[in-house]
Design an enzyme around this catalytic site. Sequence first.
Site, short mmCIF file in Angstrom:
data_model
loop_
_atom_site.label_atom_id
_atom_site.label_comp_id
_atom_site.label_asym_id
_atom_site.label_seq_id
_atom_site.Cartn_x
_atom_site.Cartn_y
_atom_site.Cartn_z
N SER A 284 68.92 22.13 4.25
CA SER A 284 69.80 22.08 3.08
C SER A 284 70.24 20.65 2.81
O SER A 284 69.40 19.77 2.62
CB SER A 284 71.00 23.02 3.31
N ASP A 347 64.66 31.17 -2.46
CA ASP A 347 65.84 30.36 -2.16
C ASP A 347 66.21 29.50 -3.36
O ASP A 347 65.50 28.55 -3.70
CB ASP A 347 65.53 29.47 -0.95
N HIS A 397 68.48 31.55 2.36
CA HIS A 397 68.69 30.13 2.66
C HIS A 397 69.01 29.90 4.13
O HIS A 397 69.32 28.78 4.53
CB HIS A 397 69.82 29.58 1.78
#
Length: 456
Positions: A284, A347, A397
């Site tokens: 991320s 995602d 995610h």
Amino acid sequence: MAIHLPVPNPSPGNYANPQRQRGHSSTTSTAGAVATVAAPPSTFAPQRTRPSASPTIAVNTRHAAPAAPVFAPARRNNDKSTLTSMWREIQGEGDWAGLVEPLHPLLRAEIVRYGELVAATYKAFDLDPGSKRYLNCKYGRTRMLEEVGMAGAGYAVTRYIYAAPDLSLPGGCPSRWVGYVAVASDDAARRLGRRDIVVSFRGTVTGSEWVANMMSSLAPARFDPSDPRPDVKVESGFLSVYTSDDGTGRFTCGSCRNQVLSEVTRLLKQYKNEDVSITLAGHSMGSSLALLLGYDLAELGLNRDGRSNRVPITVYSFGGPRVGNTGFKSRCDELAVKVLRVVNVNDPITKLPGVFLNENSRVLGGRLVPWSCACYTHIGVELALDFFKAGDPACVHDLEAYLGLLKCPKVAKVKKQGEDLVSKVTKYVQGQSFHAAWRWQMAAIQACDWVQSLGI
């Protein structure tokens, strides 16, 4: 074919509102020489530097006693069955041609290995408000990997990394622990075929980081003061986390940028007579920091060994968003910064920022549009996965879900054939025993709940 697997609860590294985060479960000295890399505040953008001791990047070599190389740099051979002989290809020397589809077993093993080194940052992150180490690492450097169940990883952690965005928020934005630098042990270096320097970054956890993620405007990186390259632009929030300097933190010493450039340079000098690789991995927001660091090292020309040969830089990105514009991508390509993006087609974070202005909207009618320089662009080679769980939408995610699918032997057959979020919602609602009049209302409610749980 798409593979849908039951997945574990998502990690706290989601690019999401921290109130919705979920926790992970366990898993000599030489002369005092100091080299510096000039990095005045004016080279950072945007830059509102907080109090700090020095605007330079100090490369401390006090503890970098010259060591005899574990092995002399060897000639390459054509044996493609071992990592020792194939590590350059696995690190992206040929842009992973023929290694992604189908997924080569050695590459898959390396992706999982680096992913687990990133997962260690979540397991070691202290989320207990009553702890003295709240929002820092729970363990000391020498035992961190052992404490999270990775005693056999073959790496020694050499430095912790702290960062904080430059934001005006109530209570301020003190620096938080975001990752670590580690180097392969002698035994691991023999097994890997080179001395591997790893920098691992976690994803978004704190509120200030979440706010920084939403700063989607582009700003010039300007990492090299002698050649600012105003056309190379990156997302201002990620840039702020990377370059902002908090001199008030308990554990901090300069910006995230100063910390990692100093440590990586020190390690390169220490192992200058060996084959060395620089591997940057993150999930991320962490993948964004990894990419900024990779570009920074290459742009400043710091990735050189004792023979002035270029040390390869590889970024393993897990669920990473777009970071910069076309100028940033072009420059990374020129500098041979290799990026392997592991993405879940479901995602939404991998589609941000630049939902509308991205690599797909630069050309209209065969011509570049006037705003093409403002378009966000992904970098590198994509390895697409496809997983989704209706009862736990945030799993799309989750780093552990990514790694769980990669460990599946059938992952080589995964292709980019995922459905979009609307299709998922529609199928979910149509499978329920709702009255027809309520179906689309329930679809809207479910979609909103899923989007909210993902922090978008």
